[in-house]
Design a protein around this motif. Structure first.
Motif, PDB file in Angstrom:
ATOM      1  N   PRO A  20      41.954  53.361  80.960  1.00  0.00           N
ATOM      2  CA  PRO A  20      41.103  53.234  79.772  1.00  0.00           C
ATOM      3  C   PRO A  20      41.700  52.232  78.780  1.00  0.00           C
ATOM      4  O   PRO A  20      42.926  52.171  78.614  1.00  0.00           O
ATOM      5  CB  PRO A  20      41.102  54.645  79.176  1.00  0.00           C
ATOM      6  CG  PRO A  20      41.422  55.552  80.324  1.00  0.00           C
ATOM      7  CD  PRO A  20      42.315  54.763  81.230  1.00  0.00           C
ATOM      8  N   ASN A  21      40.849  51.410  78.187  1.00  0.00           N
ATOM      9  CA  ASN A  21      41.246  50.454  77.136  1.00  0.00           C
ATOM     10  C   ASN A  21      42.149  49.321  77.618  1.00  0.00           C
ATOM     11  O   ASN A  21      42.763  48.641  76.798  1.00  0.00           O
ATOM     12  CB  ASN A  21      41.966  51.163  75.979  1.00  0.00           C
ATOM     13  CG  ASN A  21      41.035  52.057  75.211  1.00  0.00           C
ATOM     14  OD1 ASN A  21      39.884  51.689  74.971  1.00  0.00           O
ATOM     15  ND2 ASN A  21      41.495  53.238  74.857  1.00  0.00           N
ATOM     16  N   SER A  22      42.233  49.120  78.932  1.00  0.00           N
ATOM     17  CA  SER A  22      43.089  48.034  79.414  1.00  0.00           C
ATOM     18  C   SER A  22      42.464  46.672  79.141  1.00  0.00           C
ATOM     19  O   SER A  22      43.169  45.662  79.149  1.00  0.00           O
ATOM     20  CB  SER A  22      43.395  48.216  80.906  1.00  0.00           C
ATOM     21  OG  SER A  22      42.208  48.326  81.647  1.00  0.00           O
ATOM     22  N   SER A  26      36.103  43.698  78.264  1.00  0.00           N
ATOM     23  CA  SER A  26      36.244  42.454  77.491  1.00  0.00           C
ATOM     24  C   SER A  26      36.229  41.248  78.417  1.00  0.00           C
ATOM     25  O   SER A  26      35.665  40.202  78.069  1.00  0.00           O
ATOM     26  CB  SER A  26      37.555  42.468  76.695  1.00  0.00           C
ATOM     27  OG  SER A  26      37.531  43.518  75.754  1.00  0.00           O
ATOM     28  N   ILE A  38      32.293  47.252  74.744  1.00  0.00           N
ATOM     29  CA  ILE A  38      33.722  47.098  74.455  1.00  0.00           C
ATOM     30  C   ILE A  38      34.040  48.008  73.285  1.00  0.00           C
ATOM     31  O   ILE A  38      33.395  47.932  72.240  1.00  0.00           O
ATOM     32  CB  ILE A  38      34.043  45.629  74.111  1.00  0.00           C
ATOM     33  CG1 ILE A  38      33.762  44.745  75.338  1.00  0.00           C
ATOM     34  CG2 ILE A  38      35.491  45.485  73.646  1.00  0.00           C
ATOM     35  CD1 ILE A  38      33.664  43.273  75.032  1.00  0.00           C
ATOM     36  N   ALA A  39      34.990  48.879  73.486  1.00  0.00           N
ATOM     37  CA  ALA A  39      35.263  49.848  72.432  1.00  0.00           C
ATOM     38  C   ALA A  39      36.698  50.318  72.470  1.00  0.00           C
ATOM     39  O   ALA A  39      37.363  50.237  73.499  1.00  0.00           O
ATOM     40  CB  ALA A  39      34.330  51.050  72.583  1.00  0.00           C
ATOM     41  N   THR A 138      46.444  41.440  80.659  1.00  0.00           N
ATOM     42  CA  THR A 138      45.668  41.056  79.487  1.00  0.00           C
ATOM     43  C   THR A 138      46.337  41.502  78.172  1.00  0.00           C
ATOM     44  O   THR A 138      47.398  42.110  78.184  1.00  0.00           O
ATOM     45  CB  THR A 138      44.214  41.555  79.602  1.00  0.00           C
ATOM     46  OG1 THR A 138      43.450  40.935  78.577  1.00  0.00           O
ATOM     47  CG2 THR A 138      44.118  43.059  79.523  1.00  0.00           C
ATOM     48  N   LEU A 142      49.262  40.295  72.222  1.00  0.00           N
ATOM     49  CA  LEU A 142      50.009  41.403  71.618  1.00  0.00           C
ATOM     50  C   LEU A 142      51.324  41.697  72.343  1.00  0.00           C
ATOM     51  O   LEU A 142      52.055  42.614  71.959  1.00  0.00           O
ATOM     52  CB  LEU A 142      49.156  42.688  71.635  1.00  0.00           C
ATOM     53  CG  LEU A 142      47.783  42.646  70.956  1.00  0.00           C
ATOM     54  CD1 LEU A 142      47.056  43.975  71.160  1.00  0.00           C
ATOM     55  CD2 LEU A 142      47.911  42.336  69.463  1.00  0.00           C
TER      56      LEU A 142
END
Ligand SMILES: Nc1nc2c(ncn2[C@@H]2O[C@H](COP(=O)(O)OP(=O)(O)O)[C@@H](O)[C@H]2O)c(=O)[nH]1
Ligand SMILES: [Mg+2]
Length: 259
Positions: A20-22, A26, A38-39, A138, A142
């Protein structure tokens, strides 16, 4: 109806795998016209979403999928990985990337989805089960310094790693190129005698395909009547006559002569 059966489109189908959220949605949102969600909250993607990405004039299908966690995989989701041409493991390089990659690799291994040259897994019909995989690292915007190198060292399985960021645009050009290369395909253009070639829609074939293979793609029956071919492209003089067993190169223009 099996919602996880996505009919193959374009020159090849790439299924995205990641926690999740990787950043899976996007990627699909950035390269295709598909309507992805996208969340910041996990499990925002509930069903597969295919979209078409382009490497130059070659359409490549990306399939966004719900996340994988060891606790939960949507029923049927495994089928999406079984039927694709290539699996992209999406790892958020800024957040425990080694753990994410290990989790994905364990999943692929346990389902015999990893290509293993030494002991290839096959189904009842003898078809290979294993898939070629690569890793999209990805959120590189960051990532702390050296994160990608540490990730590579942590995983023994040989594969390619692509640094990427949907936020900064890192890897924006490289990703479609790499997908094309990893799919192992060439594109060729057809030309009729005395006419200009059709440069709008290339045919795509597996690397190593011959003139006869191309004729079969155009028309299975016509291929039996194939007599000769001329090629403009790599390793030949312009318009050179070639054998029907001649191996095609990316961007060759081929004129087929039938009896
Ligand atoms: N900084 C940064 N944030 C990103 C990047 N890619 C995705 N995100 C954010 O990470 C969150 C999850 O992204 P999403 O694509 O929905 O992940 P998915 O669950 O794997 O589909 C969203 O808030 C995105 O805006 C990136 O490359 N850099
Ligand atoms: Mg998603």
């Amino acid at each position: 109806m099996d919602v996880f059966h996505i009919p193959r489109g374009g020159a090849g189908q790439i299924a995205l795998l990641g926690l999740p959220n990787s950043g899976k949605s996007s990627i699909v949102g950035l390269f295709t016209n598909a309507k992805v969600t996208i969340a910041e909250f996990p499990f925002s993607t509930g069903a597969p979403v295919p979209g078409m990405m382009y490497h130059e004039d070659v359409p490549i299908q990306l399939v966004d999928l719900p996340p994988y966690t060891p606790e939960f995989l949507m029923p049927g989701q495994i089928g999406a990985y079984r039927h694709c041409d290539l699996i992209a493991i999406v790892v958020d390089i800024s957040n425990e990337p080694e753990m994410q990659l290990t989790t994905c690799m364990e999943f692929l291994e346990s389902r015999k989805l990893l290509l293993d040259a030494a002991t290839p897994a096959v189904d009842d019909q003898g078809n290979a089960l294993g898939k070629k995989v690569f890793c999209i690292a990805t959120k590189s915007d960051l990532a702390p310094a050296g994160a990608l190198d540490r990730l590579k060292v942590s995983c023994a399985y040989p594969m390619e790693y692509l640094p990427f960021s949907a936020a900064s645009g890192d890897g924006l050009e490289e990703l479609p190129q790499a997908c094309f290369r990893l799919l192992g395909i060439v594109r060729v253009y057809a030309k009729r005698p005395h006419e200009e070639p059709d440069m709008k829609e290339p045919f795509t074939l597996p690397v190593g395909s011959t003139v006869t293979d191309m004729a079969r793609v155009i028309h299975r029956q016509l291929a039996e009547n194939l007599k000769s071919a001329r090629i403009w492209g790599t390793g030949v003089h312009d318009g050179q006559n070639v054998q029907l067993t001649h191996v095609l190169h990316d961007k060759d223009i081929i004129e087929l002569h039938f009896a």
